[in-house]
Design a protein around this motif. Structure first.
Motif, PDB file in Angstrom:
ATOM      1  N   LEU A 145       0.824  -1.204   0.000  1.00 58.02           N
ATOM      2  CA  LEU A 145       0.000   0.000   0.000  1.00 58.02           C
ATOM      3  C   LEU A 145       0.860   1.256   0.000  1.00 58.02           C
ATOM      4  O   LEU A 145       0.586   2.211  -0.738  1.00 58.02           O
ATOM      5  CB  LEU A 145      -0.922  -0.002   1.217  1.00 58.02           C
ATOM      6  CG  LEU A 145      -2.092  -0.983   1.172  1.00 58.02           C
ATOM      7  CD1 LEU A 145      -2.667  -1.202   2.573  1.00 58.02           C
ATOM      8  CD2 LEU A 145      -3.176  -0.486   0.232  1.00 58.02           C
ATOM      9  N   ALA A 146       1.902   1.275   0.822  1.00 54.76           N
ATOM     10  CA  ALA A 146       2.743   2.461   0.936  1.00 54.76           C
ATOM     11  C   ALA A 146       3.580   2.687  -0.320  1.00 54.76           C
ATOM     12  O   ALA A 146       3.775   3.837  -0.747  1.00 54.76           O
ATOM     13  CB  ALA A 146       3.653   2.346   2.160  1.00 54.76           C
ATOM     14  N   ALA A 147       4.077   1.608  -0.900  1.00 52.51           N
ATOM     15  CA  ALA A 147       4.927   1.746  -2.080  1.00 52.51           C
ATOM     16  C   ALA A 147       4.121   2.149  -3.304  1.00 52.51           C
ATOM     17  O   ALA A 147       4.612   2.854  -4.191  1.00 52.51           O
ATOM     18  CB  ALA A 147       5.679   0.446  -2.342  1.00 52.51           C
ATOM     19  N   GLY A 148       2.886   1.688  -3.378  1.00 53.02           N
ATOM     20  CA  GLY A 148       2.066   1.914  -4.565  1.00 53.02           C
ATOM     21  C   GLY A 148       2.171   0.709  -5.472  1.00 53.02           C
ATOM     22  O   GLY A 148       3.153   0.553  -6.198  1.00 53.02           O
ATOM     23  N   ALA A 149       1.189  -0.178  -5.427  1.00 57.35           N
ATOM     24  CA  ALA A 149       1.251  -1.439  -6.169  1.00 57.35           C
ATOM     25  C   ALA A 149      -0.051  -1.682  -6.913  1.00 57.35           C
ATOM     26  O   ALA A 149      -1.113  -1.163  -6.537  1.00 57.35           O
ATOM     27  CB  ALA A 149       1.540  -2.606  -5.223  1.00 57.35           C
ATOM     28  N   GLU A 150       0.052  -2.472  -7.966  1.00 61.96           N
ATOM     29  CA  GLU A 150      -1.109  -2.962  -8.697  1.00 61.96           C
ATOM     30  C   GLU A 150      -0.986  -4.472  -8.821  1.00 61.96           C
ATOM     31  O   GLU A 150       0.113  -4.994  -9.034  1.00 61.96           O
ATOM     32  CB  GLU A 150      -1.202  -2.345 -10.091  1.00 61.96           C
ATOM     33  CG  GLU A 150      -1.502  -0.865 -10.111  1.00 61.96           C
ATOM     34  CD  GLU A 150      -1.643  -0.339 -11.524  1.00 61.96           C
ATOM     35  OE1 GLU A 150      -2.635   0.338 -11.824  1.00 61.96           O
ATOM     36  OE2 GLU A 150      -0.737  -0.616 -12.327  1.00 61.96           O
ATOM     37  N   VAL A 151      -2.109  -5.166  -8.693  1.00 59.07           N
ATOM     38  CA  VAL A 151      -2.126  -6.617  -8.761  1.00 59.07           C
ATOM     39  C   VAL A 151      -2.558  -7.026 -10.171  1.00 59.07           C
ATOM     40  O   VAL A 151      -3.630  -6.631 -10.638  1.00 59.07           O
ATOM     41  CB  VAL A 151      -3.094  -7.212  -7.720  1.00 59.07           C
ATOM     42  CG1 VAL A 151      -2.999  -8.736  -7.721  1.00 59.07           C
ATOM     43  CG2 VAL A 151      -2.783  -6.658  -6.328  1.00 59.07           C
ATOM     44  N   GLU A 152      -1.706  -7.794 -10.832  1.00 60.80           N
ATOM     45  CA  GLU A 152      -2.006  -8.291 -12.174  1.00 60.80           C
ATOM     46  C   GLU A 152      -2.713  -9.636 -12.049  1.00 60.80           C
ATOM     47  O   GLU A 152      -2.136 -10.599 -11.541  1.00 60.80           O
ATOM     48  CB  GLU A 152      -0.716  -8.454 -12.985  1.00 60.80           C
ATOM     49  CG  GLU A 152      -0.926  -8.995 -14.396  1.00 60.80           C
ATOM     50  CD  GLU A 152       0.384  -9.220 -15.132  1.00 60.80           C
ATOM     51  OE1 GLU A 152       0.386 -10.017 -16.093  1.00 60.80           O
ATOM     52  OE2 GLU A 152       1.412  -8.617 -14.750  1.00 60.80           O
ATOM     53  N   VAL A 153      -3.960  -9.681 -12.479  1.00 64.37           N
ATOM     54  CA  VAL A 153      -4.734 -10.918 -12.404  1.00 64.37           C
ATOM     55  C   VAL A 153      -5.166 -11.303 -13.815  1.00 64.37           C
ATOM     56  O   VAL A 153      -5.317 -10.456 -14.692  1.00 64.37           O
ATOM     57  CB  VAL A 153      -5.958 -10.779 -11.470  1.00 64.37           C
ATOM     58  CG1 VAL A 153      -5.528 -10.314 -10.091  1.00 64.37           C
ATOM     59  CG2 VAL A 153      -6.995  -9.831 -12.045  1.00 64.37           C
ATOM     60  N   GLU A 154      -5.358 -12.605 -14.012  1.00 64.37           N
ATOM     61  CA  GLU A 154      -5.663 -13.075 -15.365  1.00 64.37           C
ATOM     62  C   GLU A 154      -6.600 -14.270 -15.308  1.00 64.37           C
ATOM     63  O   GLU A 154      -6.604 -15.049 -14.346  1.00 64.37           O
ATOM     64  CB  GLU A 154      -4.368 -13.455 -16.097  1.00 64.37           C
ATOM     65  CG  GLU A 154      -4.571 -13.731 -17.580  1.00 64.37           C
ATOM     66  CD  GLU A 154      -3.257 -13.879 -18.336  1.00 64.37           C
ATOM     67  OE1 GLU A 154      -3.309 -14.304 -19.501  1.00 64.37           O
ATOM     68  OE2 GLU A 154      -2.184 -13.580 -17.759  1.00 64.37           O
ATOM     69  N   SER A 155      -7.390 -14.399 -16.349  1.00 71.61           N
ATOM     70  CA  SER A 155      -8.239 -15.557 -16.577  1.00 71.61           C
ATOM     71  C   SER A 155      -8.201 -15.847 -18.073  1.00 71.61           C
ATOM     72  O   SER A 155      -7.523 -15.142 -18.838  1.00 71.61           O
ATOM     73  CB  SER A 155      -9.678 -15.284 -16.120  1.00 71.61           C
ATOM     74  OG  SER A 155     -10.302 -14.354 -16.990  1.00 71.61           O
ATOM     75  N   VAL A 156      -8.925 -16.854 -18.503  1.00 70.81           N
ATOM     76  CA  VAL A 156      -9.003 -17.135 -19.939  1.00 70.81           C
ATOM     77  C   VAL A 156      -9.694 -15.993 -20.670  1.00 70.81           C
ATOM     78  O   VAL A 156      -9.585 -15.874 -21.898  1.00 70.81           O
ATOM     79  CB  VAL A 156      -9.736 -18.469 -20.202  1.00 70.81           C
ATOM     80  CG1 VAL A 156      -8.948 -19.644 -19.649  1.00 70.81           C
ATOM     81  CG2 VAL A 156     -11.149 -18.447 -19.607  1.00 70.81           C
ATOM     82  N   ARG A 157     -10.367 -15.110 -19.926  1.00 71.17           N
ATOM     83  CA  ARG A 157     -11.064 -13.973 -20.535  1.00 71.17           C
ATOM     84  C   ARG A 157     -10.157 -12.780 -20.759  1.00 71.17           C
ATOM     85  O   ARG A 157     -10.493 -11.870 -21.512  1.00 71.17           O
ATOM     86  CB  ARG A 157     -12.241 -13.555 -19.646  1.00 71.17           C
ATOM     87  CG  ARG A 157     -13.310 -14.616 -19.483  1.00 71.17           C
ATOM     88  CD  ARG A 157     -14.397 -14.186 -18.500  1.00 71.17           C
ATOM     89  NE  ARG A 157     -13.913 -14.158 -17.116  1.00 71.17           N
ATOM     90  CZ  ARG A 157     -13.686 -13.059 -16.421  1.00 71.17           C
ATOM     91  NH1 ARG A 157     -13.898 -11.868 -16.971  1.00 71.17           N
ATOM     92  NH2 ARG A 157     -13.253 -13.120 -15.167  1.00 71.17           N
ATOM     93  N   GLY A 158      -8.994 -12.753 -20.115  1.00 71.78           N
ATOM     94  CA  GLY A 158      -8.088 -11.629 -20.288  1.00 71.78           C
ATOM     95  C   GLY A 158      -7.399 -11.239 -18.996  1.00 71.78           C
ATOM     96  O   GLY A 158      -7.532 -11.907 -17.956  1.00 71.78           O
ATOM     97  N   THR A 159      -6.666 -10.122 -19.064  1.00 69.99           N
ATOM     98  CA  THR A 159      -5.844  -9.637 -17.949  1.00 69.99           C
ATOM     99  C   THR A 159      -6.361  -8.284 -17.471  1.00 69.99           C
ATOM    100  O   THR A 159      -6.853  -7.482 -18.264  1.00 69.99           O
ATOM    101  CB  THR A 159      -4.376  -9.481 -18.398  1.00 69.99           C
ATOM    102  OG1 THR A 159      -3.898 -10.729 -18.891  1.00 69.99           O
ATOM    103  CG2 THR A 159      -3.496  -9.026 -17.252  1.00 69.99           C
ATOM    104  N   ARG A 160      -6.249  -8.034 -16.168  1.00 65.34           N
ATOM    105  CA  ARG A 160      -6.561  -6.708 -15.646  1.00 65.34           C
ATOM    106  C   ARG A 160      -5.624  -6.375 -14.497  1.00 65.34           C
ATOM    107  O   ARG A 160      -5.078  -7.270 -13.833  1.00 65.34           O
ATOM    108  CB  ARG A 160      -8.018  -6.594 -15.203  1.00 65.34           C
ATOM    109  CG  ARG A 160      -8.442  -7.531 -14.084  1.00 65.34           C
ATOM    110  CD  ARG A 160      -9.953  -7.497 -13.879  1.00 65.34           C
ATOM    111  NE  ARG A 160     -10.366  -8.408 -12.801  1.00 65.34           N
ATOM    112  CZ  ARG A 160     -11.005  -8.022 -11.702  1.00 65.34           C
ATOM    113  NH1 ARG A 160     -11.295  -6.750 -11.517  1.00 65.34           N
ATOM    114  NH2 ARG A 160     -11.347  -8.912 -10.796  1.00 65.34           N
TER     115      ARG A 160
END
Length: 296
Positions: A122-137
């Motif tokens: 949270l402090a550093a600034g992060a994004e979580v890359e998640v994926e399924s057969v439908r695509g990535t977000r």
């Protein structure tokens, strides 16, 4: 219980799509505890250990792309310059054996408010890359936590990586517990200075239903540092500013009473950690050593 063991990432996504209730397992430091105590009995376990790319990372110009399966030991040994707060937090995770197996991806998947990695992310600034057969977000980490041990993953999605801003200033992590490691945090706090944008970010753990940022405290401190010319002058932050920042961090908490500590104690401890870690990080900034950290 069926055991699924895909050989590659696409095979893992296909298996998760076919079996949405399958529980991913890599280090197993959270999942196996729940299974051993009969707190969870999934129909399927999805073993991700054969997928080598999950244990890799890439250091870019502004961010680190950290594979979901990178163990804490590797973060401590090889990424402490780029991710100092996360490296400090990783030092407090379990025993050396647990640090060799446990992963940030697993911490995110469990989404426990007491997870040690969360305040630093949270402090550093992060994004979580998640994926399924439908695509990535990409999901901003503060939006990833949706409740006690709940996250924003859809049933067919897996965590592939975490994108974390490289440190451009000092960062700190502090944790209250009966000892430094091998203990669940009573509460935890992280702060990161971002001189490039002249902002401060925070992360609080085990003091609310989810890991949180102290946004009002951040806004107050960002304004105080800007209005007082502190970023340019490097002057010592006044006690009144530090005290107000600490009080606002404490006020952001929504803790409970439990066997590890009372709500009142958690609020007080967060206030103390906020004041101390701000002092340490600002001193490092004043000394001109933007990536120097010291253990809490």
């Amino acid at each position: 219980m069926d055991f699924l063991r895909p050989a590659g990432w696409q095979e893992a996504l296909a298996a998760k799509a076919e079996h949405p209730t399958a529980v991913p397992i890599a280090g197993g430091t959270d999942v196996m505890v729940e299974i051993n105590f009969d707190h969870r009995r999934p129909d399927f376990l999805l073993d991700l250990n054969r997928i080598g790319e999950l244990a890799e990372w890439e250091v870019g110009e502004r961010t680190v792309r950290l594979g979901a399966g990178v163990p804490y030991t590797r973060i401590i040994e090889e990424l402490r310059t780029e991710l100092p707060a996360l490296a400090l937090a990783s030092h407090t995770v379990g025993s050396p054996q647990i640090r060799n197996r446990g992963t940030v991806g697993g911490n995110l998947g469990a989404a426990s408010p007491a997870g040690d990695a969360h305040p630093a992310l949270l402090a550093a600034g992060a994004e979580v890359e998640v994926e399924s057969v439908r695509g990535t977000r990409l999901i901003p980490v503060e939006e990833f936590y949706t409740g006690v041990k709940r996250n924003a993953l859809e049933p067919d999605e897996l965590i592939r990586a975490v994108h974390i801003e490289k440190a451009d200033g000092p960062q700190q992590f502090s944790k209250v517990g009966t000892r430094n490691a091998m203990v669940i945090a009573v509460c935890a706090f992280s702060v990161a200075l971002h001189p490039r944008t002249r902002t401060v970010r925070t992360g609080i753990g085990s003091a609310a239903p989810t890991p949180i940022r102290a946004r009002e405290a951040e806004e107050f401190l960002n304004a105080a540092l800007a209005d007082g010319g502190f970023w340019d002058s490097g002057a010592v932050i006044t006690p009144s500013i530090a005290r107000q920042f600490a009080e606002l961090c404490s006020g952001a908490c929504n803790p409970i009473d439990d066997v590890r500590g009372s709500a009142a104690y958690r609020r007080h401890a967060v206030s103390v950690m906020a004041r101390r870690t701000l002092g340490w990080t600002w001193q490092a900034y004043r000394e001109g050593n933007g990536r120097t950290v010291q253990c809490a």
